[in-house]
Enzyme design. Structure first.
Site, mmCIF file in Angstrom:
data_model
loop_
_atom_site.group_PDB
_atom_site.id
_atom_site.type_symbol
_atom_site.label_atom_id
_atom_site.label_comp_id
_atom_site.label_asym_id
_atom_site.label_seq_id
_atom_site.Cartn_x
_atom_site.Cartn_y
_atom_site.Cartn_z
ATOM 1 N N PHE A 176 55.943 40.598 39.105
ATOM 2 C CA PHE A 176 54.940 40.690 40.165
ATOM 3 C C PHE A 176 54.170 39.369 40.242
ATOM 4 O O PHE A 176 54.102 38.641 39.258
ATOM 5 C CB PHE A 176 54.001 41.863 39.831
ATOM 6 C CG PHE A 176 52.988 42.135 40.900
ATOM 7 C CD1 PHE A 176 53.376 42.695 42.106
ATOM 8 C CD2 PHE A 176 51.649 41.843 40.706
ATOM 9 C CE1 PHE A 176 52.439 42.949 43.098
ATOM 10 C CE2 PHE A 176 50.706 42.101 41.696
ATOM 11 C CZ PHE A 176 51.107 42.648 42.888
ATOM 12 N N ASP A 177 53.572 39.064 41.397
ATOM 13 C CA ASP A 177 52.970 37.724 41.544
ATOM 14 C C ASP A 177 51.858 37.434 40.523
ATOM 15 O O ASP A 177 51.798 36.331 39.995
ATOM 16 C CB ASP A 177 52.510 37.444 42.988
ATOM 17 C CG ASP A 177 51.495 38.443 43.520
ATOM 18 O OD1 ASP A 177 51.294 39.488 42.881
ATOM 19 O OD2 ASP A 177 50.908 38.187 44.584
ATOM 20 N N ASP A 212 55.633 47.117 33.271
ATOM 21 C CA ASP A 212 54.579 46.905 34.258
ATOM 22 C C ASP A 212 54.661 48.131 35.172
ATOM 23 O O ASP A 212 55.559 48.257 35.992
ATOM 24 C CB ASP A 212 54.846 45.599 35.014
ATOM 25 C CG ASP A 212 53.776 45.297 36.049
ATOM 26 O OD1 ASP A 212 52.884 46.147 36.258
ATOM 27 O OD2 ASP A 212 53.833 44.213 36.659
ATOM 28 N N HIS A 250 48.863 32.146 48.228
ATOM 29 C CA HIS A 250 48.916 32.964 49.444
ATOM 30 C C HIS A 250 47.601 33.676 49.744
ATOM 31 O O HIS A 250 47.337 34.034 50.876
ATOM 32 C CB HIS A 250 50.063 33.978 49.367
ATOM 33 C CG HIS A 250 50.027 34.870 48.175
ATOM 34 N ND1 HIS A 250 50.307 34.419 46.911
ATOM 35 C CD2 HIS A 250 49.722 36.180 48.039
ATOM 36 C CE1 HIS A 250 50.197 35.432 46.054
ATOM 37 N NE2 HIS A 250 49.839 36.510 46.718
ATOM 38 N N TYR A 270 27.737 53.424 26.221
ATOM 39 C CA TYR A 270 28.420 52.145 25.968
ATOM 40 C C TYR A 270 29.658 52.363 25.106
ATOM 41 O O TYR A 270 30.713 51.789 25.358
ATOM 42 C CB TYR A 270 27.461 51.174 25.262
ATOM 43 C CG TYR A 270 27.999 49.771 25.207
ATOM 44 C CD1 TYR A 270 27.640 48.844 26.186
ATOM 45 C CD2 TYR A 270 28.877 49.364 24.213
ATOM 46 C CE1 TYR A 270 28.139 47.558 26.161
ATOM 47 C CE2 TYR A 270 29.396 48.086 24.180
ATOM 48 C CZ TYR A 270 29.024 47.170 25.150
ATOM 49 O OH TYR A 270 29.531 45.901 25.124
ATOM 50 N N LYS A 297 47.285 51.729 42.077
ATOM 51 C CA LYS A 297 48.485 52.188 42.767
ATOM 52 C C LYS A 297 48.662 53.679 42.482
ATOM 53 O O LYS A 297 48.005 54.498 43.084
ATOM 54 C CB LYS A 297 49.711 51.383 42.324
ATOM 55 C CG LYS A 297 49.458 49.880 42.088
ATOM 56 C CD LYS A 297 49.222 49.111 43.336
ATOM 57 C CE LYS A 297 48.864 47.637 43.173
ATOM 58 N NZ LYS A 297 49.346 46.861 42.072
ATOM 59 N N ALA A 342 52.662 49.922 37.467
ATOM 60 C CA ALA A 342 51.790 50.274 38.601
ATOM 61 C C ALA A 342 52.326 51.464 39.414
ATOM 62 O O ALA A 342 51.575 52.337 39.822
ATOM 63 C CB ALA A 342 51.608 49.057 39.501
#
Ligand SMILES: *Cc1c(COP(=O)(O)O)cnc(C)c1O
Length: 458
Positions: free
Chosen positions: A124-125, A215, A450, A72, A258, A217
């Site tokens: 990004f969305d 960001d 979407h 843990y 990614k 990715a």
């Protein structure tokens, strides 16, 4: 003769590809309410919906899974990941999360409040969703040339530093939650951000006293573009370039699905321990204790290994080379595609493909549907459906940008599969005049519509 460049890996295990008939696909897409996310994977032949979490792990990653430590607290897998992140990004502090949007949730809970402004290149969305959900405002300061779909600029993902400075100048400092730069810029078509642009963003962040997050990715693909396109970087390694990119930021969010080539996982990296400490409380509430936060030990182990493999130059050359192969083939067929080709996907310009379909009838979604029916190839719409409604006026955000993204999973498909995809799109292109109308929305969710929207043919 010169020997050709080859994939720096060979295949140890294979997975069947599903085939189907056109009649079956007509029926299935109608049952799916013309939404690609509602299709079952068995109904898809070549799945280019996303490059997220769809990559093929290596034998070393699978071996790393077996060595996962499921304690843990303080698991060795946590320390393996911590060391890999420190080595590749330079960030000393990190929090594991179950995926990229979870990293956004934890970070934005810490630093974004109602009424705040979050400038950057195109968000990004999910990033936009998390900012708007907190009643804050993402401001897109991407360079104008990004909206020219065929301009051959090497760094169309860049931030327009003048636009950014205007936002920073016009707003009180406490209203700016942070600057977020997405590398590569997915929304602009997987386009890279240059090192000098990151440096310039850092200078503005310092000048106005605001934090700057990446960001990240597709940071490794971004580093590959810097190496191959930006002066002064040709002789640097991908890891040297990545370290320099991250050196300009105060922290990073990462969707490890990614460029770290795992099926699930993410993290937040921090330079200073104060933000890390504050974010730790949210990580414990939303994700899990700070030494596993949403991931099992085995997953952290595979992710640590994936960070090394994902920053290998030969691997990146074959990965981005495959995108180029697909894009070149489509271009050869006369299909209108976004150029230069991005790092993870080919984007088809549906406005030039279907000039007869107005924006109100979602031409990109209509094209994605036709490509699926033609060959069972699943892509995704990057257009008005994804742009969602304005959170205040509730109007559709028609920007005139209507793209179909064909995102290629890492180490999964061969160039023969790419030939099949290009032929599928060509067949639709050959009968493009026969498609007169697009689609209309039957039902939609209030945010990130979407994913679940239902449509019907006009
Ligand atoms: C995928 C992605 C995210 C969100 O990550 P998930 O792992 O899908 O939650 C955020 N930003 C960018 C640039 C991404 O590509």
């Amino acid at each position: 003769m010169e020997l050709p460049f080859i994939e720096p890996y060979k295949i140890k295990m294979v997975e069947s590809v599903y085939t189907s008939t056109r009649d079956q696909r007509e029926k299935w897409i109608s049952e799916a309410h013309f939404n690609m996310f509602n299709l079952k994977s068995e109904q898809v032949t070549i799945d280019l919906l996303t490059d997220s979490g769809t990559g093929a792990m290596s034998d070393r990653q699978w071996s790393a899974l077996m060595l996962g430590d499921e304690s843990y607290a303080g698991a060795s897998s946590y320390y393996n990941l911590k060391n890999a992140i420190a080595e590749i990004t330079g960030f000393k502090y990190f929090l594991p999360t179950h995926q990229g949007r979870a990293a956004e949730n934890v970070l934005f809970s810490t630093i974004v409040k109602e009424g705040d402004i979050v400038p950057g290149n195109s968000h990004f969305d999910t990033t936009k969703g998390h900012i708007e959900f907190r009643k804050a405002i993402p401001v897109d300061c991407t360079v104008d040339i990004a909206s020219d779909l065929t301009a051959l600029d090497p760094f169309k993902g860049n931030v327009d530093l003048e636009k950014l400075e205007n936002v920073l100048k016009e707003n009180p400092r406490e209203k700016i939650a942070c600057i977020i730069v997405t590398i590569t810029n997915n929304t602009a078509g997987g386009q890279p951000v240059s090192m000098s642009n990151l440096k310039g963003t850092r200078m503005l962040a310092d000048k106005y006293g605001v934090m700057f997050f990446l960001d990240s990715a597709r940071f490794a693909e971004n580093a590959w573009f810097i190496k191959t396109r930006e002066e002064g970087y040709a002789n640097k390694t991908i890891r040297e370039i990545a370290l320099e990119m991250f050196s300009y930021a105060d922290g990073m969010t990462m969707s490890a699905k990614k460029d770290a080539i795992v099926n699930m996982g993410g993290f937040i990296g921090f330079r200073d321990d104060e933000t890390f400490r504050k974010a730790s409380s949210y990580n414990i509430i939303y994700e899990g204790f700070i030494t596993y936060g949403g991931m099992s030990g085995r997953d952290m182990n595979a992710l640590a290994q994936g960070l090394y493999e994902g920053t290998d130059y030969d691997y990146l050359s074959s990965r981005i080379g495959q995108i180029d192969y697909l894009g070149s083939k489509m271009k050869e067929y006369g299909i209108p595609v976004l150029e230069p080709f991005g790092g993870h996907a080919i984007f088809i310009d549906s406005k030039r493909f279907f000039p007869q379909i107005p924006d109100e009838e979602f031409p990109a979604q209509a094209l994605a549907v036709e490509i699926y029916i033609e060959g069972g190839v699943r892509g995704t719409e990057i257009g008005a459906l994804m742009a969602d409604r304005d959170p205040v006026t509730r109007e559709n955000r028609f920007s005139g940008k209507e793209l179909v993204r064909l995102a290629v999973p890492r180490r999964v498909y061969t160039d023969n599969h790419m030939d099949y995809v290009a032929a599928t799109v060509k067949n639709v292109y050959d009968r493009k005049e026969s498609i007169k109308r697009g689609l209309k929305i039957v039902s939609e969710a209030p945010i990130l519509r979407h994913f679940t929207v239902e449509l019907e043919r006009l």
